[in-house]
Design a protein around this motif. Structure first.
Motif, PDB file in Angstrom:
ATOM      1  N   ALA A 213       0.845  -1.190   0.000  1.00  4.89           N
ATOM      2  CA  ALA A 213       0.000   0.000   0.000  1.00  4.89           C
ATOM      3  C   ALA A 213       0.881   1.241   0.000  1.00  4.89           C
ATOM      4  CB  ALA A 213      -0.904  -0.001   1.233  1.00  4.89           C
ATOM      5  N   LEU A 214       0.443   2.264  -0.719  1.00  4.64           N
ATOM      6  CA  LEU A 214       1.115   3.554  -0.706  1.00  4.64           C
ATOM      7  C   LEU A 214       0.417   4.407   0.344  1.00  4.64           C
ATOM      8  CD1 LEU A 214       3.320   5.261  -2.096  1.00  4.64           C
ATOM      9  CD2 LEU A 214       1.537   6.105  -3.642  1.00  4.64           C
ATOM     10  N   LEU A 215       1.134   4.699   1.427  1.00  2.81           N
ATOM     11  CA  LEU A 215       0.557   5.411   2.567  1.00  2.81           C
ATOM     12  C   LEU A 215       1.481   6.544   2.973  1.00  2.81           C
ATOM     13  CD1 LEU A 215      -0.302   2.235   4.649  1.00  2.81           C
ATOM     14  CD2 LEU A 215      -1.911   3.571   3.286  1.00  2.81           C
ATOM     15  N   ARG A 216       0.920   7.514   3.670  1.00  5.79           N
ATOM     16  CA  ARG A 216       1.740   8.615   4.175  1.00  5.79           C
ATOM     17  C   ARG A 216       2.454   8.163   5.455  1.00  5.79           C
ATOM     18  NH1 ARG A 216       1.080  13.364   1.524  1.00  5.79           N
ATOM     19  NH2 ARG A 216      -0.850  13.611   0.360  1.00  5.79           N
ATOM     20  N   ASP A 217       3.720   8.593   5.592  1.00  6.05           N
ATOM     21  CA  ASP A 217       4.449   8.310   6.824  1.00  6.05           C
ATOM     22  C   ASP A 217       4.143   9.399   7.849  1.00  6.05           C
ATOM     23  OD1 ASP A 217       5.999  10.528   6.119  1.00  6.05           O
ATOM     24  OD2 ASP A 217       7.744   9.341   5.562  1.00  6.05           O
ATOM     25  N   ASP A 218       4.808   9.352   8.995  1.00  7.70           N
ATOM     26  CA  ASP A 218       4.550  10.321  10.061  1.00  7.70           C
ATOM     27  C   ASP A 218       4.851  11.758   9.642  1.00  7.70           C
ATOM     28  OD1 ASP A 218       3.723   8.278  11.687  1.00  7.70           O
ATOM     29  OD2 ASP A 218       5.669   8.047  12.679  1.00  7.70           O
ATOM     30  N   ALA A 219       5.733  11.932   8.656  1.00 14.14           N
ATOM     31  CA  ALA A 219       6.081  13.266   8.172  1.00 14.14           C
ATOM     32  C   ALA A 219       5.180  13.708   7.015  1.00 14.14           C
ATOM     33  CB  ALA A 219       7.547  13.306   7.740  1.00 14.14           C
ATOM     34  N   GLY A 220       4.209  12.880   6.638  1.00 10.53           N
ATOM     35  CA  GLY A 220       3.287  13.228   5.564  1.00 10.53           C
ATOM     36  C   GLY A 220       3.745  12.876   4.170  1.00 10.53           C
ATOM     37  N   ARG A 221       4.890  12.186   4.057  1.00 10.17           N
ATOM     38  CA  ARG A 221       5.408  11.788   2.738  1.00 10.17           C
ATOM     39  C   ARG A 221       4.807  10.440   2.336  1.00 10.17           C
ATOM     40  NH1 ARG A 221      10.825  12.877   5.469  1.00 10.17           N
ATOM     41  NH2 ARG A 221      10.216  10.836   6.186  1.00 10.17           N
ATOM     42  N   TRP A 222       4.626  10.258   1.046  1.00  9.88           N
ATOM     43  CA  TRP A 222       4.131   8.978   0.538  1.00  9.88           C
ATOM     44  C   TRP A 222       5.241   7.943   0.603  1.00  9.88           C
ATOM     45  CZ3 TRP A 222      -0.814   8.291   0.065  1.00  9.88           C
ATOM     46  CH2 TRP A 222      -1.647   9.366  -0.224  1.00  9.88           C
ATOM     47  N   GLN A 223       4.937   6.766   1.137  1.00 13.20           N
ATOM     48  CA  GLN A 223       5.893   5.662   1.248  1.00 13.20           C
ATOM     49  C   GLN A 223       5.174   4.345   0.947  1.00 13.20           C
ATOM     50  OE1 GLN A 223       9.161   5.968   2.024  1.00 13.20           O
ATOM     51  NE2 GLN A 223       9.056   8.159   2.411  1.00 13.20           N
ATOM     52  N   TRP A 224       5.903   3.424   0.327  1.00 17.75           N
ATOM     53  CA  TRP A 224       5.371   2.074   0.130  1.00 17.75           C
ATOM     54  C   TRP A 224       5.485   1.303   1.442  1.00 17.75           C
ATOM     55  CZ3 TRP A 224       2.388   0.607  -3.611  1.00 17.75           C
ATOM     56  CH2 TRP A 224       2.494   1.209  -4.869  1.00 17.75           C
ATOM     57  N   HIS A 225       4.451   0.584   1.778  1.00 18.58           N
ATOM     58  CA  HIS A 225       4.412  -0.226   2.996  1.00 18.58           C
ATOM     59  C   HIS A 225       3.897  -1.624   2.676  1.00 18.58           C
ATOM     60  CE1 HIS A 225       4.230   3.811   4.788  1.00 18.58           C
ATOM     61  NE2 HIS A 225       4.626   3.261   5.917  1.00 18.58           N
ATOM     62  N   LEU A 226       4.295  -2.585   3.486  1.00 20.52           N
ATOM     63  CA  LEU A 226       3.619  -3.875   3.538  1.00 20.52           C
ATOM     64  C   LEU A 226       2.658  -3.775   4.713  1.00 20.52           C
ATOM     65  CD1 LEU A 226       6.253  -6.719   3.042  1.00 20.52           C
ATOM     66  CD2 LEU A 226       4.463  -5.987   1.493  1.00 20.52           C
ATOM     67  N   VAL A 227       1.430  -4.152   4.501  1.00 22.35           N
ATOM     68  CA  VAL A 227       0.422  -4.065   5.549  1.00 22.35           C
ATOM     69  C   VAL A 227      -0.037  -5.472   5.887  1.00 22.35           C
ATOM     70  CG1 VAL A 227      -1.809  -3.091   6.204  1.00 22.35           C
ATOM     71  CG2 VAL A 227      -0.293  -1.807   4.674  1.00 22.35           C
TER      72      VAL A 227
ATOM     73  N   GLU B 209       3.781 -10.973  12.688  1.00 19.95           N
ATOM     74  CA  GLU B 209       4.147  -9.571  12.451  1.00 19.95           C
ATOM     75  C   GLU B 209       5.660  -9.378  12.548  1.00 19.95           C
ATOM     76  OE1 GLU B 209       1.794  -6.834  14.756  1.00 19.95           O
ATOM     77  OE2 GLU B 209       0.184  -6.990  13.275  1.00 19.95           O
ATOM     78  N   LEU B 210       6.262 -10.020  13.527  1.00 19.78           N
ATOM     79  CA  LEU B 210       7.713  -9.931  13.681  1.00 19.78           C
ATOM     80  C   LEU B 210       8.417 -10.558  12.476  1.00 19.78           C
ATOM     81  CD1 LEU B 210       9.928  -8.918  15.565  1.00 19.78           C
ATOM     82  CD2 LEU B 210       9.751 -11.059  16.831  1.00 19.78           C
ATOM     83  N   ALA B 211       7.893 -11.660  11.956  1.00 18.46           N
ATOM     84  CA  ALA B 211       8.481 -12.310  10.780  1.00 18.46           C
ATOM     85  C   ALA B 211       8.431 -11.384   9.562  1.00 18.46           C
ATOM     86  CB  ALA B 211       7.767 -13.624  10.478  1.00 18.46           C
ATOM     87  N   VAL B 212       7.308 -10.695   9.362  1.00 22.03           N
ATOM     88  CA  VAL B 212       7.189  -9.769   8.233  1.00 22.03           C
ATOM     89  C   VAL B 212       8.176  -8.611   8.395  1.00 22.03           C
ATOM     90  CG1 VAL B 212       5.664  -8.091   7.096  1.00 22.03           C
ATOM     91  CG2 VAL B 212       4.804 -10.367   7.680  1.00 22.03           C
ATOM     92  N   LEU B 213       8.254  -8.062   9.603  1.00 19.04           N
ATOM     93  CA  LEU B 213       9.182  -6.958   9.861  1.00 19.04           C
ATOM     94  C   LEU B 213      10.628  -7.384   9.625  1.00 19.04           C
ATOM     95  CD1 LEU B 213       9.829  -4.099  10.897  1.00 19.04           C
ATOM     96  CD2 LEU B 213       9.799  -5.061  13.215  1.00 19.04           C
ATOM     97  N   ILE B 214      11.018  -8.525  10.192  1.00 18.62           N
ATOM     98  CA  ILE B 214      12.391  -9.013  10.034  1.00 18.62           C
ATOM     99  C   ILE B 214      12.687  -9.359   8.578  1.00 18.62           C
ATOM    100  CG2 ILE B 214      13.913 -10.969  10.576  1.00 18.62           C
ATOM    101  CD1 ILE B 214      12.759 -10.841  13.453  1.00 18.62           C
TER     102      ILE B 214
END
Length: 196
Positions: free
Chosen positions: A100-114, A124-129
């Motif tokens: 998903a393309l979402l805004r980060d804490d600074a308001g910038r667009w960033q790609w994320h895995l959700v 969740e830890l496995a996805v993060l690692i």
């Protein structure tokens, strides 16, 4: 949970932190993840839990995270970067994530895995690692997966520093131990009477 693609240091730090909670590494203190409360503390420390409303992990969560720790250690020790990529991709694939393309804490667009709601702590830890290790492998290279330079430590780490010169899995602990030992050795050598 949202894992940003560009913040591989978060996932690499969680991988390093998880691997170095074992009694194999913490020989003086012993096992760090001794119960669900210790796991909850670890998750908070690594940004996976926020606020007092988070539920306490179960014994099953703890068992799954301890199994993930062994897998993560094997990935950090792997000599073949293809094995690292395959293993890290496998960690991410455990959960049906979506990009998903979402805004980060600074308001910038960033790609994320959700991750979907209801994921276990271990998932969740496995996805993060997995995402962190893949990011480091892609951006910095396989040579950033290292053993601790301390001769008395069995820790591992992922060096995400700019210069790439990190030497210790826990600089405040392992690096400090060596500095203290070196200082004591120099001091003793200076206090010895001259030979003759």
């Amino acid at each position: 949970m949202k894992v940003p693609f560009s913040d591989y240091a978060w996932g690499a730090g969680a991988a390093t932190g998880l691997v170095n909670t074992s009694a194999l590494v913490r020989t003086a203190a012993g096992e760090i993840l001794t119960d669900p409360a210790a796991l909850a503390d670890f998750l908070v420390e690594h940004g996976l839990r926020t606020g007092p409303a988070a539920r306490l992990p179960s014994e099953d969560d703890l068992a799954r995270v301890l199994a993930l720790r062994q897998e993560t250690r094997a990935l950090l020790e792997a000599e073949d970067e293809n094995d690292v990529a395959d293993g890290a991709n496998g960690l991410v694939a455990r959960v049906a994530t979506r990009a998903a393309l979402l805004r980060d804490d600074a308001g910038r667009w960033q790609w994320h895995l959700v991750t979907p709601p209801g994921c276990s702590d271990a998932e969740e830890l496995a996805v993060l690692i997995g995402t962190g290790l893949l990011g480091v492998l892609h951006t910095l290279g396989h040579d950033r997966f290292r053993p601790c330079s301390s001769p008395v430590c069995h820790g591992l780490f992922v060096d995400t520093s700019k210069a790439g010169r990190r030497r210790y899995c826990m600089p405040g602990l392992c690096g400090n131990r060596l500095n203290v030992a070196s200082h004591r050795a120099r001091r003793q050598a200076g206090e010895r009477p001259p030979a003759g």
